[in-house]
Design a protein around this motif. Structure first.
Motif, PDB file in Angstrom:
ATOM      1  N   ILE A  19       8.738 -16.437 -11.589  1.00  0.00           N
ATOM      2  CA  ILE A  19       8.055 -15.367 -12.305  1.00  0.00           C
ATOM      3  C   ILE A  19       8.177 -14.101 -11.470  1.00  0.00           C
ATOM      4  O   ILE A  19       7.746 -14.076 -10.311  1.00  0.00           O
ATOM      5  N   VAL A  20       8.753 -13.058 -12.034  1.00  0.00           N
ATOM      6  CA  VAL A  20       9.003 -11.816 -11.298  1.00  0.00           C
ATOM      7  C   VAL A  20       8.028 -10.745 -11.756  1.00  0.00           C
ATOM      8  O   VAL A  20       7.955 -10.419 -12.944  1.00  0.00           O
ATOM      9  N   THR A  21       7.294 -10.172 -10.804  1.00  0.00           N
ATOM     10  CA  THR A  21       6.336  -9.105 -11.077  1.00  0.00           C
ATOM     11  C   THR A  21       6.499  -8.003 -10.043  1.00  0.00           C
ATOM     12  O   THR A  21       7.082  -8.222  -8.980  1.00  0.00           O
ATOM     13  N   GLY A  22       5.964  -6.816 -10.341  1.00  0.00           N
ATOM     14  CA  GLY A  22       5.920  -5.770  -9.335  1.00  0.00           C
ATOM     15  C   GLY A  22       6.647  -4.506  -9.719  1.00  0.00           C
ATOM     16  O   GLY A  22       6.734  -4.136 -10.885  1.00  0.00           O
ATOM     17  N   VAL A  23       7.206  -3.834  -8.713  1.00  0.00           N
ATOM     18  CA  VAL A  23       7.880  -2.549  -8.893  1.00  0.00           C
ATOM     19  C   VAL A  23       9.184  -2.540  -8.092  1.00  0.00           C
ATOM     20  O   VAL A  23       9.356  -3.318  -7.154  1.00  0.00           O
ATOM     21  N   SER A  24      10.073  -1.657  -8.463  1.00  0.00           N
ATOM     22  CA  SER A  24       9.990  -0.849  -9.655  1.00  0.00           C
ATOM     23  C   SER A  24      10.993  -1.357 -10.688  1.00  0.00           C
ATOM     24  O   SER A  24      11.999  -1.964 -10.347  1.00  0.00           O
ATOM     25  N   ALA A  25      10.664  -1.055 -11.954  1.00  0.00           N
ATOM     26  CA  ALA A  25      11.581  -1.394 -13.040  1.00  0.00           C
ATOM     27  C   ALA A  25      12.885  -0.624 -12.936  1.00  0.00           C
ATOM     28  O   ALA A  25      13.879  -1.012 -13.531  1.00  0.00           O
ATOM     29  N   ASN A  26      12.878   0.437 -12.139  1.00  0.00           N
ATOM     30  CA  ASN A  26      14.073   1.261 -11.986  1.00  0.00           C
ATOM     31  C   ASN A  26      15.132   0.581 -11.125  1.00  0.00           C
ATOM     32  O   ASN A  26      16.330   0.691 -11.410  1.00  0.00           O
ATOM     33  N   VAL A  27      14.715  -0.102 -10.057  1.00  0.00           N
ATOM     34  CA  VAL A  27      15.687  -0.622  -9.094  1.00  0.00           C
ATOM     35  C   VAL A  27      15.404  -2.069  -8.688  1.00  0.00           C
ATOM     36  O   VAL A  27      16.166  -2.976  -8.987  1.00  0.00           O
ATOM     37  N   ALA A  28      14.298  -2.310  -7.983  1.00  0.00           N
ATOM     38  CA  ALA A  28      14.088  -3.608  -7.348  1.00  0.00           C
ATOM     39  C   ALA A  28      13.897  -4.746  -8.346  1.00  0.00           C
ATOM     40  O   ALA A  28      14.373  -5.863  -8.116  1.00  0.00           O
ATOM     41  N   ILE A  29      13.197  -4.498  -9.458  1.00  0.00           N
ATOM     42  CA  ILE A  29      12.949  -5.573 -10.412  1.00  0.00           C
ATOM     43  C   ILE A  29      14.239  -6.070 -11.062  1.00  0.00           C
ATOM     44  O   ILE A  29      14.500  -7.284 -11.077  1.00  0.00           O
ATOM     45  N   PRO A  30      15.086  -5.194 -11.632  1.00  0.00           N
ATOM     46  CA  PRO A  30      16.341  -5.722 -12.183  1.00  0.00           C
ATOM     47  C   PRO A  30      17.209  -6.392 -11.124  1.00  0.00           C
ATOM     48  O   PRO A  30      17.844  -7.411 -11.395  1.00  0.00           O
ATOM     49  N   ASN A  31      17.228  -5.847  -9.898  1.00  0.00           N
ATOM     50  CA  ASN A  31      17.963  -6.505  -8.820  1.00  0.00           C
ATOM     51  C   ASN A  31      17.457  -7.919  -8.614  1.00  0.00           C
ATOM     52  O   ASN A  31      18.245  -8.864  -8.470  1.00  0.00           O
ATOM     53  N   THR A  32      16.150  -8.074  -8.588  1.00  0.00           N
ATOM     54  CA  THR A  32      15.545  -9.379  -8.356  1.00  0.00           C
ATOM     55  C   THR A  32      15.898 -10.363  -9.461  1.00  0.00           C
ATOM     56  O   THR A  32      16.275 -11.515  -9.198  1.00  0.00           O
ATOM     57  N   VAL A  33      15.767  -9.925 -10.701  1.00  0.00           N
ATOM     58  CA  VAL A  33      16.051 -10.800 -11.829  1.00  0.00           C
ATOM     59  C   VAL A  33      17.506 -11.242 -11.828  1.00  0.00           C
ATOM     60  O   VAL A  33      17.807 -12.436 -11.973  1.00  0.00           O
ATOM     61  N   GLU A  73       0.808  -1.212   0.000  1.00  0.00           N
ATOM     62  CA  GLU A  73       0.000   0.000   0.000  1.00  0.00           C
ATOM     63  C   GLU A  73       0.845   1.267   0.000  1.00  0.00           C
ATOM     64  O   GLU A  73       0.523   2.254  -0.665  1.00  0.00           O
ATOM     65  N   GLY A  74       1.941   1.272   0.739  1.00  0.00           N
ATOM     66  CA  GLY A  74       2.767   2.462   0.839  1.00  0.00           C
ATOM     67  C   GLY A  74       3.611   2.745  -0.388  1.00  0.00           C
ATOM     68  O   GLY A  74       4.258   3.798  -0.471  1.00  0.00           O
ATOM     69  N   VAL A  75       3.607   1.813  -1.357  1.00  0.00           N
ATOM     70  CA  VAL A  75       4.365   1.994  -2.597  1.00  0.00           C
ATOM     71  C   VAL A  75       3.427   2.158  -3.792  1.00  0.00           C
ATOM     72  O   VAL A  75       3.601   3.075  -4.597  1.00  0.00           O
ATOM     73  N   VAL A  76       2.439   1.293  -3.925  1.00  0.00           N
ATOM     74  CA  VAL A  76       1.552   1.345  -5.093  1.00  0.00           C
ATOM     75  C   VAL A  76       0.099   1.610  -4.730  1.00  0.00           C
ATOM     76  O   VAL A  76      -0.765   1.599  -5.605  1.00  0.00           O
ATOM     77  N   GLY A  77      -0.188   1.850  -3.450  1.00  0.00           N
ATOM     78  CA  GLY A  77      -1.557   2.098  -3.014  1.00  0.00           C
ATOM     79  C   GLY A  77      -1.990   3.538  -3.215  1.00  0.00           C
ATOM     80  O   GLY A  77      -1.243   4.382  -3.732  1.00  0.00           O
ATOM     81  N   GLN A  78      -3.202   3.841  -2.760  1.00  0.00           N
ATOM     82  CA  GLN A  78      -3.777   5.173  -2.949  1.00  0.00           C
ATOM     83  C   GLN A  78      -3.007   6.240  -2.171  1.00  0.00           C
ATOM     84  O   GLN A  78      -2.941   7.401  -2.593  1.00  0.00           O
ATOM     85  N   ASP A  79      -2.446   5.870  -1.018  1.00  0.00           N
ATOM     86  CA  ASP A  79      -1.681   6.823  -0.202  1.00  0.00           C
ATOM     87  C   ASP A  79      -0.198   6.472  -0.241  1.00  0.00           C
ATOM     88  O   ASP A  79       0.461   6.339   0.788  1.00  0.00           O
ATOM     89  N   SER A  80       0.324   6.373  -1.439  1.00  0.00           N
ATOM     90  CA  SER A  80       1.703   5.937  -1.639  1.00  0.00           C
ATOM     91  C   SER A  80       2.711   7.020  -1.263  1.00  0.00           C
ATOM     92  O   SER A  80       2.459   8.221  -1.424  1.00  0.00           O
ATOM     93  N   ALA A  81       3.866   6.567  -0.806  1.00  0.00           N
ATOM     94  CA  ALA A  81       5.001   7.476  -0.618  1.00  0.00           C
ATOM     95  C   ALA A  81       5.573   7.912  -1.950  1.00  0.00           C
ATOM     96  O   ALA A  81       6.291   8.909  -2.028  1.00  0.00           O
ATOM     97  N   LEU A  82       5.252   7.169  -3.008  1.00  0.00           N
ATOM     98  CA  LEU A  82       5.773   7.427  -4.353  1.00  0.00           C
ATOM     99  C   LEU A  82       4.594   7.548  -5.312  1.00  0.00           C
ATOM    100  O   LEU A  82       4.301   6.637  -6.093  1.00  0.00           O
ATOM    101  N   PRO A  83       3.867   8.668  -5.272  1.00  0.00           N
ATOM    102  CA  PRO A  83       2.617   8.783  -6.037  1.00  0.00           C
ATOM    103  C   PRO A  83       2.788   8.618  -7.536  1.00  0.00           C
ATOM    104  O   PRO A  83       1.895   8.089  -8.202  1.00  0.00           O
ATOM    105  N   GLU A  84       3.917   9.044  -8.109  1.00  0.00           N
ATOM    106  CA  GLU A  84       4.115   8.889  -9.546  1.00  0.00           C
ATOM    107  C   GLU A  84       4.213   7.410  -9.912  1.00  0.00           C
ATOM    108  O   GLU A  84       3.621   6.962 -10.899  1.00  0.00           O
ATOM    109  N   LEU A  85       4.953   6.651  -9.111  1.00  0.00           N
ATOM    110  CA  LEU A  85       5.074   5.217  -9.351  1.00  0.00           C
ATOM    111  C   LEU A  85       3.736   4.523  -9.137  1.00  0.00           C
ATOM    112  O   LEU A  85       3.339   3.652  -9.929  1.00  0.00           O
ATOM    113  N   ALA A  86       3.024   4.893  -8.079  1.00  0.00           N
ATOM    114  CA  ALA A  86       1.727   4.282  -7.808  1.00  0.00           C
ATOM    115  C   ALA A  86       0.747   4.547  -8.948  1.00  0.00           C
ATOM    116  O   ALA A  86       0.019   3.641  -9.373  1.00  0.00           O
ATOM    117  N   ALA A  87       0.749   5.784  -9.451  1.00  0.00           N
ATOM    118  CA  ALA A  87      -0.148   6.120 -10.555  1.00  0.00           C
ATOM    119  C   ALA A  87       0.183   5.315 -11.803  1.00  0.00           C
ATOM    120  O   ALA A  87      -0.713   4.836 -12.510  1.00  0.00           O
TER     121      ALA A  87
END
Length: 215
Positions: free
Chosen positions: A144-158, A25-39
């Motif tokens: 199978i890797v899904t989620g956010v963000s493509a900027n940091v966590a997703i490439p790290n995970t892969v 919720e705090g990343v991709v939810g309605q009251d995100s700390a990162l509203p641009e990413l959540a949107a």
């Protein structure tokens, strides 16, 4: 792009795990700390695609792991060695342990059989967490890797998963980052070199295809 037969071979429910990364919720939810990413995660359909994948995984017996990034109220154990971490400390919404911000975001549903793995440090849900041990203990071969963000966590995970010997599948419409045009470029020019890139519909079809068991 893989053929349906090739993708189906990779997605045997007995040896496949679906990982959602920081879909909280705090990343991709309605009251995100990162509203641009959540949107972006919502307007692009990424969250809806992830929810479909999770629901299908529950139906087909694919293990689901939800990776959550959080911090203690006193900040103990948190990383401070990058600009990203220092900026996160100043955000109006904090990913505090036990708070609404670290709950898995709607419309993604968490089933009783899912694992929820929480970390207090770093950029990757695999490095230094229980995820790798859980994957091995459930017999995972394909992640199978899904989620956010493509900027940091997703490439790290892969990269972490590939380095540990897993085959990785990335549904390109179930990953989001900012700006919106960065995600497809990063997937095409980086992740496609080390992972099998597909779509949500192709992964869902892969779950459903009958498999021929070898004698």
């Amino acid at each position: 792009m893989p053929s349906y037969a090739e993708l189906s071979e990779l997605l045997d429910p007995a040896t496949t795990v679906l990982l959602t990364v920081e879909c909280q919720e705090g990343v991709v939810g309605q009251d995100s700390a990162l509203p641009e990413l959540a949107a972006e995660a919502r307007s692009s359909g990424t969250l809806a695609h992830i929810a479909r994948l999770v629901a299908a995984a529950h139906e087909s017996g694919v293990q689901v792991i939800h990776a959550i990034a959080e911090r203690r109220a006193d900040g103990r154990g948190a990383s401070h060695n990058a600009r990203l971490f220092r900026a996160a400390e100043r955000l109006p919404v904090q990913q505090l342990s036990g708070s609404e911000a670290v709950r898995v975001a709607a419309p993604i549903e968490v089933a009783e059989e899912d694992f929820v793995v929480r970390r207090l440090h770093g950029l990757s849900p695999i490095q230094g967490t229980d995820v790798d041990a859980l994957l091995r203990n459930v017999g995972c071969r394909t992640l199978i890797v899904t989620g956010v963000s493509a900027n940091v966590a997703i490439p790290n995970t892969v990269f972490d998963a590939v380095n540990r010997g897993y085959v990785v599948v990335v549904p390109r419409d179930a990953v989001a980052g900012v700006p919106s045009d960065y995600t497809p470029a990063m997937i095409r020019h980086t992740l496609a070199l080390v992972a099998t890139v597909a779509t949500t519909d192709e992964v869902l079809d892969g779950f459903r295809r009958p498999r021929v068991r070898r004698a």
